[in-house]
Design a protein around this motif. Structure first.
Motif, PDB file in Angstrom:
ATOM      1  N   UNK A  54       0.828  -1.209   0.000  1.00 45.62           N
ATOM      2  CA  UNK A  54       0.000   0.000   0.000  1.00 45.62           C
ATOM      3  C   UNK A  54       0.856   1.251   0.000  1.00 45.62           C
ATOM      4  N   UNK A  55       1.904   1.272   0.809  1.00 41.42           N
ATOM      5  CA  UNK A  55       2.762   2.459   0.900  1.00 41.42           C
ATOM      6  C   UNK A  55       3.511   2.692  -0.411  1.00 41.42           C
ATOM      7  N   UNK A  56       4.053   1.632  -0.999  1.00 47.87           N
ATOM      8  CA  UNK A  56       4.779   1.774  -2.266  1.00 47.87           C
ATOM      9  C   UNK A  56       3.826   2.241  -3.365  1.00 47.87           C
ATOM     10  N   UNK A  57       2.637   1.624  -3.445  1.00 43.45           N
ATOM     11  CA  UNK A  57       1.652   2.040  -4.443  1.00 43.45           C
ATOM     12  C   UNK A  57       1.213   3.476  -4.245  1.00 43.45           C
ATOM     13  N   UNK A  61       1.635   6.483  -6.907  1.00 48.21           N
ATOM     14  CA  UNK A  61       0.467   7.259  -7.336  1.00 48.21           C
ATOM     15  C   UNK A  61       0.652   8.735  -7.002  1.00 48.21           C
ATOM     16  N   UNK A  62       1.211   9.026  -5.834  1.00 46.59           N
ATOM     17  CA  UNK A  62       1.490  10.417  -5.470  1.00 46.59           C
ATOM     18  C   UNK A  62       2.464  11.065  -6.446  1.00 46.59           C
ATOM     19  N   UNK A  63       3.501  10.319  -6.847  1.00 51.17           N
ATOM     20  CA  UNK A  63       4.448  10.845  -7.836  1.00 51.17           C
ATOM     21  C   UNK A  63       3.744  11.064  -9.178  1.00 51.17           C
ATOM     22  N   UNK A  84       0.583  -1.763  -9.001  1.00 51.15           N
ATOM     23  CA  UNK A  84       1.263  -2.237  -7.792  1.00 51.15           C
ATOM     24  C   UNK A  84       0.227  -2.629  -6.748  1.00 51.15           C
ATOM     25  N   UNK A  85      -0.783  -1.793  -6.538  1.00 51.54           N
ATOM     26  CA  UNK A  85      -1.846  -2.137  -5.599  1.00 51.54           C
ATOM     27  C   UNK A  85      -2.590  -3.392  -6.037  1.00 51.54           C
ATOM     28  N   UNK A  86      -2.757  -3.566  -7.338  1.00 53.19           N
ATOM     29  CA  UNK A  86      -3.510  -4.712  -7.854  1.00 53.19           C
ATOM     30  C   UNK A  86      -2.800  -6.037  -7.588  1.00 53.19           C
TER      31      UNK A  86
END
Length: 146
Positions: A54-57, A61-63, A84-86
């Motif tokens: 979740x944090x990496x995704x 997404x924020x980037x 990544x979340x998927x």
């Protein structure tokens, strides 16, 4: 008798090939985690894995959202974060599949010759209107260089 056995073997081979293709499609349709087996066995490792994904995704997404206004491939990075979340969350897999389906439908519609012609005509009309408005503005006020 030989012809009958050959026919049975062909049917069996066809069924095996169809079931193998079906397994590929079934694996593609399967929702849920893709975490390694040893992580799935431990609830603590699984929770840590989910938090990490979740944090990496979220960071990706924020980037991507930042790249929507800054230089860079913003939407591509946002969809990468969703991918990544998927890998871990079923809801993200569903959203990603819906998005993929809608993008494919839009691409098919955009390739339709009538739609392309309409889009070219509309784009040309809008550019002509903007050019005319800019010309009127420059004629009325001119260019003032400070």
């Amino acid at each position: 008798m030989n012809a009958e056995n050959d026919k049975q073997k062909m049917v069996a081979a066809t069924v095996t090939a169809d079931s193998a293709a079906g397994d590929d499609r079934a694996a593609e349709r399967k929702l849920g985690t893709r975490a390694p087996g040893f992580i799935q066995k431990s609830s603590l490792l699984r929770l840590g894995w989910q938090v990490g994904i979740f944090v990496v995704g979220l960071a990706v997404i924020g980037a991507g959202i930042a790249m929507l206004v800054l230089p860079g491939p913003g939407w591509l990075v946002v969809f990468g974060g969703m991918a990544i979340w998927a890998t871990e969350f079923a809801w993200a897999q569903i959203v990603l599949r819906w998005t993929r389906r809608k993008v494919t439908e839009a691409a098919q519609r955009a390739l339709d010759p009538r739609v392309r012609r309409r889009n070219i005509i509309l784009t040309t009309a809008v550019l002509l209107i903007i050019t005319a408005l800019a010309g009127i503005y420059l004629w009325k006020f001119g260019i003032v260089i400070p």
